[in-house]
Design a protein around this motif. Structure first.
Motif, PDB file in Angstrom:
ATOM      1  N   ASP A 233       0.836  -1.217   0.000  1.00 45.46           N
ATOM      2  CA  ASP A 233       0.000   0.000   0.000  1.00 45.46           C
ATOM      3  C   ASP A 233       0.866   1.260   0.000  1.00 45.46           C
ATOM      4  N   PRO A 234       1.759   1.432  -0.973  1.00 40.16           N
ATOM      5  CA  PRO A 234       2.611   2.634  -0.960  1.00 40.16           C
ATOM      6  C   PRO A 234       1.778   3.883  -1.217  1.00 40.16           C
ATOM      7  N   PRO A 235       2.237   5.038  -0.755  1.00 36.65           N
ATOM      8  CA  PRO A 235       1.523   6.288  -1.041  1.00 36.65           C
ATOM      9  C   PRO A 235       1.461   6.547  -2.548  1.00 36.65           C
ATOM     10  N   SER A 236       0.492   7.368  -2.939  1.00 34.16           N
ATOM     11  CA  SER A 236       0.384   7.754  -4.344  1.00 34.16           C
ATOM     12  C   SER A 236       1.625   8.562  -4.746  1.00 34.16           C
ATOM     13  N   PRO A 237       1.910   8.657  -6.051  1.00 40.27           N
ATOM     14  CA  PRO A 237       3.089   9.427  -6.486  1.00 40.27           C
ATOM     15  C   PRO A 237       3.085  10.862  -5.959  1.00 40.27           C
ATOM     16  N   GLU A 238       1.916  11.510  -5.925  1.00 43.55           N
ATOM     17  CA  GLU A 238       1.847  12.883  -5.424  1.00 43.55           C
ATOM     18  C   GLU A 238       2.210  12.938  -3.948  1.00 43.55           C
ATOM     19  N   ARG A 239       1.664  11.991  -3.158  1.00 43.59           N
ATOM     20  CA  ARG A 239       1.966  11.970  -1.727  1.00 43.59           C
ATOM     21  C   ARG A 239       3.424  11.569  -1.474  1.00 43.59           C
ATOM     22  N   LEU A 240       3.948  10.647  -2.304  1.00 48.05           N
ATOM     23  CA  LEU A 240       5.348  10.267  -2.157  1.00 48.05           C
ATOM     24  C   LEU A 240       6.256  11.473  -2.300  1.00 48.05           C
ATOM     25  N   GLU A 241       5.986  12.296  -3.298  1.00 48.16           N
ATOM     26  CA  GLU A 241       6.810  13.484  -3.529  1.00 48.16           C
ATOM     27  C   GLU A 241       6.739  14.432  -2.346  1.00 48.16           C
ATOM     28  N   ALA A 242       5.517  14.650  -1.828  1.00 44.18           N
ATOM     29  CA  ALA A 242       5.352  15.541  -0.678  1.00 44.18           C
ATOM     30  C   ALA A 242       6.047  14.973   0.559  1.00 44.18           C
ATOM     31  N   LEU A 243       5.932  13.663   0.769  1.00 43.84           N
ATOM     32  CA  LEU A 243       6.556  13.032   1.926  1.00 43.84           C
ATOM     33  C   LEU A 243       8.072  13.096   1.846  1.00 43.84           C
ATOM     34  N   GLU A 244       8.622  12.880   0.659  1.00 43.79           N
ATOM     35  CA  GLU A 244      10.081  12.924   0.527  1.00 43.79           C
ATOM     36  C   GLU A 244      10.616  14.331   0.776  1.00 43.79           C
ATOM     37  N   ARG A 245       9.897  15.342   0.284  1.00 43.86           N
ATOM     38  CA  ARG A 245      10.322  16.729   0.553  1.00 43.86           C
ATOM     39  C   ARG A 245      10.271  17.011   2.049  1.00 43.86           C
ATOM     40  N   LEU A 246       9.209  16.556   2.698  1.00 47.09           N
ATOM     41  CA  LEU A 246       9.056  16.785   4.135  1.00 47.09           C
ATOM     42  C   LEU A 246      10.167  16.075   4.910  1.00 47.09           C
ATOM     43  N   ILE A 247      10.399  14.812   4.601  1.00 47.19           N
ATOM     44  CA  ILE A 247      11.427  14.033   5.306  1.00 47.19           C
ATOM     45  C   ILE A 247      12.799  14.676   5.126  1.00 47.19           C
ATOM     46  N   GLU A 248      13.116  15.054   3.901  1.00 47.67           N
ATOM     47  CA  GLU A 248      14.412  15.685   3.634  1.00 47.67           C
ATOM     48  C   GLU A 248      14.570  16.955   4.448  1.00 47.67           C
ATOM     49  N   GLY A 249      13.507  17.772   4.493  1.00 49.80           N
ATOM     50  CA  GLY A 249      13.575  19.035   5.231  1.00 49.80           C
ATOM     51  C   GLY A 249      13.674  18.835   6.731  1.00 49.80           C
ATOM     52  N   LEU A 250      12.867  17.932   7.281  1.00 53.62           N
ATOM     53  CA  LEU A 250      12.874  17.712   8.727  1.00 53.62           C
ATOM     54  C   LEU A 250      14.192  17.126   9.208  1.00 53.62           C
ATOM     55  N   PHE A 251      14.707  16.128   8.483  1.00 55.51           N
ATOM     56  CA  PHE A 251      15.911  15.444   8.951  1.00 55.51           C
ATOM     57  C   PHE A 251      17.190  16.221   8.634  1.00 55.51           C
ATOM     58  N   ARG A 252      17.049  17.281   7.860  1.00 53.59           N
ATOM     59  CA  ARG A 252      18.179  18.186   7.694  1.00 53.59           C
ATOM     60  C   ARG A 252      18.476  18.887   9.022  1.00 53.59           C
ATOM     61  N   HIS A 253      17.457  18.976   9.877  1.00 57.87           N
ATOM     62  CA  HIS A 253      17.586  19.619  11.196  1.00 57.87           C
ATOM     63  C   HIS A 253      17.110  18.638  12.268  1.00 57.87           C
ATOM     64  N   LYS A 254      17.571  17.401  12.215  1.00 55.05           N
ATOM     65  CA  LYS A 254      17.021  16.337  13.048  1.00 55.05           C
ATOM     66  C   LYS A 254      17.272  16.541  14.538  1.00 55.05           C
ATOM     67  N   ARG A 255      18.251  17.379  14.911  1.00 57.81           N
ATOM     68  CA  ARG A 255      18.519  17.599  16.329  1.00 57.81           C
ATOM     69  C   ARG A 255      17.689  18.749  16.899  1.00 57.81           C
ATOM     70  N   ARG A 256      17.036  19.506  16.020  1.00 59.49           N
ATOM     71  CA  ARG A 256      16.171  20.584  16.501  1.00 59.49           C
ATOM     72  C   ARG A 256      14.857  20.018  17.025  1.00 59.49           C
ATOM     73  N   GLN A 257      14.202  20.811  17.862  1.00 64.83           N
ATOM     74  CA  GLN A 257      12.846  20.459  18.226  1.00 64.83           C
ATOM     75  C   GLN A 257      11.954  20.632  17.006  1.00 64.83           C
ATOM     76  N   LEU A 258      10.776  20.043  17.073  1.00 63.18           N
ATOM     77  CA  LEU A 258       9.927  19.928  15.895  1.00 63.18           C
ATOM     78  C   LEU A 258       9.536  21.282  15.306  1.00 63.18           C
ATOM     79  N   THR A 259       9.282  22.256  16.162  1.00 57.99           N
ATOM     80  CA  THR A 259       8.892  23.570  15.643  1.00 57.99           C
ATOM     81  C   THR A 259       9.984  24.154  14.766  1.00 57.99           C
TER      82      THR A 259
END
Length: 303
Positions: A233-259
């Motif tokens: 049940d993989p995400p749709s291509p549109e959701r995959l793209e959004a998720l990958e952008r989000l993951i890349e952005g969040l884990f670029r600052h993985k030691r920061r708090q979520l905000t």
């Protein structure tokens, strides 16, 4: 430029595999390596697994058999290739060093179900080389089974996984530290952008450990198998793209708090606060503490 190398119908030699996939003594191969002037290099991650029992276990664990299409990267002398070929798979094996490919071709001469591609599997760090891409696009459904060179393990798996010609399954022997990253779960010490992106497409499991004493030359690290199976049940291509952008952005600052980490993605602290409040997520969490469900809900709010 990569050059396809088809099996050679020359008469059997001292190196040729015996019936049942039995190989000549290791000393025969060492002599052949000396004869062609080969010396393993750390930059290419050339550590050959020489225990035939482990080769057989890798093929069993991978669950591949007659008629399956299999990609192997880093054939070396062809030891794992031989067990795969004897299991009846249609094997495409990639080797960057022509000297090793020549030895492997001689060893695998009894197997017409093996094809070679000489060249690098990667074009740079994040892209599959064009000759290999062409082969895989014509290969159909396939499985990656390999003792991967340490130097390319993570980028190769990541590049194949996100491609339009991704494998149905992956069973690879890699450095233990890389196996931990590839198979990590949310909250694990090794959970990061690599493991999160893979989890969008694959279910992962860490397999058996393999000691350094079973390799030549002996590496300074331990190795482990990791298995990936395509999600049903993989995400749709549109959701995959959004998720990958989000993951890349969040884990670029993985030691920061979520905000703070999310602010780097959406460009505004106020917007980051609004999203976290809407999703009822603790602003003091770290990105690595988010579950896949949390990431999917967050990505939905950004679409």
């Amino acid at each position: 430029m990569a050059i396809p190398l088809d099996p050679d119908p020359r008469p059997p030699s001292d190196l040729a595999a015996r019936p049942g996939g039995v190989r000549p003594a290791w000393g025969v191969f060492k002599d052949a390596l000396t004869r062609v002037g080969f010396r393993p290099t750390r930059t290419r991650g050339q550590n050959f697994l020489i225990d035939p029992n482990v080769h057989a276990a890798i093929v069993r664990d991978a669950g591949v058999g007659p008629g399956d299409h299999v990609l192997e990267v880093g054939a070396g002398c062809g030891f794992l290739s031989c067990i795969l070929a004897d299991a009846g798979v249609e094997l495409l094996t990639v080797e960057i060093d022509p000297r090793l490919a020549e030895i492997a071709r001689e060893f695998l001469a009894p197997y017409p179900n093996v094809r070679f591609l000489i060249g690098d599997a990667l074009a740079g760090k994040h892209r599959i080389a064009a000759p290999l891409q062409k082969e895989l696009e014509a290969f159909g459904e396939y499985h990656l089974v390999a003792n991967l060179p340490y130097s390319i393990a993570a980028p190769l798996v990541a590049s194949l996984a996100r491609s339009s010609f991704a494998p149905e399954s992956v069973s690879v022997l890699v450095q233990a530290e890389v196996a931990d990253r590839l198979s990590a779960r949310p909250g694990d010490r090794n959970w990061g952008a690599l493991s999160a992106k893979l989890a969008l497409r694959y279910e992962s499991a860490r397999g058996r450990d393999v000691g350094s004493q079973l390799f030549w030359p002996r590496p300074r690290v331990e190795s482990a198998l990791v298995h990936l199976r395509r999600r049903q049940d993989p995400p749709s291509p549109e959701r995959l793209e959004a998720l990958e952008r989000l993951i890349e952005g969040l884990f670029r600052h993985k030691r920061r708090q979520l905000t703070g980490a999310l602010e780097g993605v959406v460009g505004s602290r106020a917007e980051a606060v609004r999203i976290l409040e809407k999703l009822e997520l603790d602003a003091q969490m770290r990105p690595a503490e988010l579950s896949m469900a949390d990431l999917e809900r967050m990505a939905s709010s950004l679409l």
